[in-house]
Design an enzyme around this catalytic site. Structure first.
Site, PDB file in Angstrom:
ATOM      1  N   GLY A  40      28.233   1.674 -14.415  1.00 31.21           N
ATOM      2  CA  GLY A  40      27.822   2.834 -15.209  1.00 31.21           C
ATOM      3  C   GLY A  40      28.443   2.952 -16.585  1.00 31.21           C
ATOM      4  CB  SER A  41      29.951   0.635 -19.054  1.00 26.66           C
ATOM      5  OG  SER A  41      28.967  -0.312 -19.365  1.00 26.66           O
ATOM      6  NE  ARG A  59      10.743  -3.120  -3.367  1.00 22.89           N
ATOM      7  CZ  ARG A  59      11.800  -3.289  -4.164  1.00 22.89           C
ATOM      8  NH1 ARG A  59      12.035  -2.444  -5.128  1.00 22.89           N
ATOM      9  NH2 ARG A  59      12.606  -4.302  -3.998  1.00 22.89           N
ATOM     10  CG  MET A 113      21.200  -3.560 -11.323  1.00 26.01           C
ATOM     11  SD  MET A 113      20.544  -3.959 -12.963  1.00 26.01           S
ATOM     12  CE  MET A 113      20.650  -5.741 -12.906  1.00 26.01           C
ATOM     13  NE  ARG A 114      15.753  -0.645  -4.623  1.00 31.48           N
ATOM     14  CZ  ARG A 114      15.434  -1.320  -3.524  1.00 31.48           C
ATOM     15  NH1 ARG A 114      16.153  -2.372  -3.165  1.00 31.48           N
ATOM     16  NH2 ARG A 114      14.394  -0.957  -2.790  1.00 31.48           N
ATOM     17  CG  HIS A 146      16.498  -6.313 -20.364  1.00 28.71           C
ATOM     18  ND1 HIS A 146      16.640  -6.511 -18.998  1.00 28.71           N
ATOM     19  CD2 HIS A 146      16.303  -7.544 -20.904  1.00 28.71           C
ATOM     20  CE1 HIS A 146      16.524  -7.806 -18.742  1.00 28.71           C
ATOM     21  NE2 HIS A 146      16.323  -8.451 -19.877  1.00 28.71           N
ATOM     22  CB  THR A 203       4.985  -0.328 -18.870  1.00 29.43           C
ATOM     23  OG1 THR A 203       5.574  -1.587 -19.211  1.00 29.43           O
ATOM     24  CG2 THR A 203       4.873   0.535 -20.114  1.00 29.43           C
ATOM     25  CG  ASP A 204       2.692  -0.226 -13.637  1.00 34.39           C
ATOM     26  OD1 ASP A 204       3.550   0.633 -13.348  1.00 34.39           O
ATOM     27  OD2 ASP A 204       1.470  -0.048 -13.511  1.00 34.39           O
ATOM     28  CD  GLU A 229      23.833  -3.669 -22.504  1.00 27.42           C
ATOM     29  OE1 GLU A 229      23.568  -2.803 -21.664  1.00 27.42           O
ATOM     30  OE2 GLU A 229      24.084  -4.857 -22.204  1.00 27.42           O
TER      31      GLU A 229
HETATM   32  C1  GAR Z   1      23.931  -3.565 -18.572  1.00 22.77           C
HETATM   33  O1  GAR Z   1      24.248  -4.725 -19.280  1.00 22.77           O
HETATM   34  C2  GAR Z   1      22.436  -3.321 -18.605  1.00 22.77           C
HETATM   35  O2  GAR Z   1      21.841  -3.679 -19.814  1.00 22.77           O
HETATM   36  C3  GAR Z   1      21.968  -4.223 -17.495  1.00 22.77           C
HETATM   37  O3  GAR Z   1      22.922  -4.067 -16.482  1.00 22.77           O
HETATM   38  C4  GAR Z   1      24.187  -3.752 -17.070  1.00 22.77           C
HETATM   39  C5  GAR Z   1      24.679  -2.497 -16.432  1.00 22.77           C
HETATM   40  O4  GAR Z   1      25.981  -2.216 -16.864  1.00 22.77           O
HETATM   41  N1  GAR Z   1      20.661  -3.860 -17.044  1.00 22.77           N
HETATM   42  C6  GAR Z   1      19.761  -4.740 -16.622  1.00 22.77           C
HETATM   43  O5  GAR Z   1      19.990  -5.922 -16.540  1.00 22.77           O
HETATM   44  C7  GAR Z   1      18.415  -4.145 -16.243  1.00 22.77           C
HETATM   45  N2  GAR Z   1      17.413  -5.136 -16.266  1.00 22.77           N
HETATM   46  P1  GAR Z   1      26.566  -0.744 -16.743  1.00 22.77           P
HETATM   47  O6  GAR Z   1      26.370  -0.312 -15.288  1.00 22.77           O
HETATM   48  O7  GAR Z   1      28.017  -0.904 -17.075  1.00 22.77           O
HETATM   49  O8  GAR Z   1      25.824   0.143 -17.695  1.00 22.77           O
END
Ligand code: GAR
Length: 204
Positions: free
Chosen positions: A14-15, A68, A93-94, A112, A144-145, A177
């Site tokens: 969750g950063s 789901r 991540m789902r 992303h 989107t889908d 990010e």
């Molecule tokens: C981040 O790098 C985010 O961009 C990536 O997961 C990490 C989560 O880090 N997301 C994906 O890959 C989604 N396709 P965080 O939990 O520290 O924010």
């Protein structure tokens, strides 16, 4: 200021959520976090959110085996109950089904770790290194889908340096990010504020 209530969906540390928490704490920032929700009851980010005094909820996807849509209906109900107007996926991540994507169409953002349309999916840093790219980065886009396919809102770039490993590159991208997500969300909300169709929907 009339802040838009958002939800942040996480699966792990969750950063990015934390970057949004810090942004939302600023009085002039146009959003407030109404709910932090995770599919993983053990996500470290849930504790961070609790410490910040935020409402949290875990809806464990393992309680919905082979269902789901059932899992996503429970999520959708929780988001609606919390009065959420915009959903921010932050390391969620789902892969979502068309059900939840459709329910939040135009109101769901994702971050992303690549310069989309390059490298949707997983292992983005390894793939950028393997391709010999000189630039890498991250993208905030509408959901989107198609996985990681929605319209791009903002991107940030970093150089790929000689001697970079996937870990060193990931660290450099993650710093970006944390700047990008709050900035892209704020820009998205101010833009929506101009649209008659969205004006009513974004705040209470
Ligand atoms: C981040 O790098 C985010 O961009 C990536 O997961 C990490 C989560 O880090 N997301 C994906 O890959 C989604 N396709 P965080 O939990 O520290 O924010």
């Amino acid at each position: 200021m009339n802040k838009t209530p958002i939800a942040v969906l996480i699966s792990g540390r969750g950063s990015n959520m934390n970057a949004l928490i810090e942004a939302c704490a600023r009085s002039e920032y146009p959003a407030r976090i109404a709910l932090v929700l995770s599919n993983n009851p053990d996500a470290a980010g849930l504790e961070t959110a609790r410490q910040a005094g935020l409402a949290t909820l875990a809806i464990d996807h393992r309680l919905f085996p082979k269902d789901r849509t059932g899992h996503e209906k429970a999520i959708d109900e929780a988001l609606t109950r919390a009065g959420v107007k915009v959903v921010c996926l932050a390391g969620y991540m789902r892969v979502l089904t068309p059900y939840l994507v459709g329910r939040w169409s135009g109101h769901m953002l994702n971050i992303h770790p690549s310069l989309l349309p390059l490298y949707p999916g997983l292992d983005t840093h390894e793939r950028a290194l393997a391709a010999g790219d000189s630039r890498h980065g991250c993208t905030v886009h509408l959901v989107t889908d198609g996985v990681d396919e929605g319209p791009i809102l903002q991107q940030a770039e970093v150089p790929v340096l000689s001697g970079d490993t996937a870990d060193s590159l990931a660290k450099r991208v993650l710093e970006q990010e944390h700047q990008l997500y709050p900035a892209a969300l704020a820009a998205f909300l101010s833009f929506c504020g101009w649209l008659p169709c969205c004006k009513r929907k974004m705040t209470h």
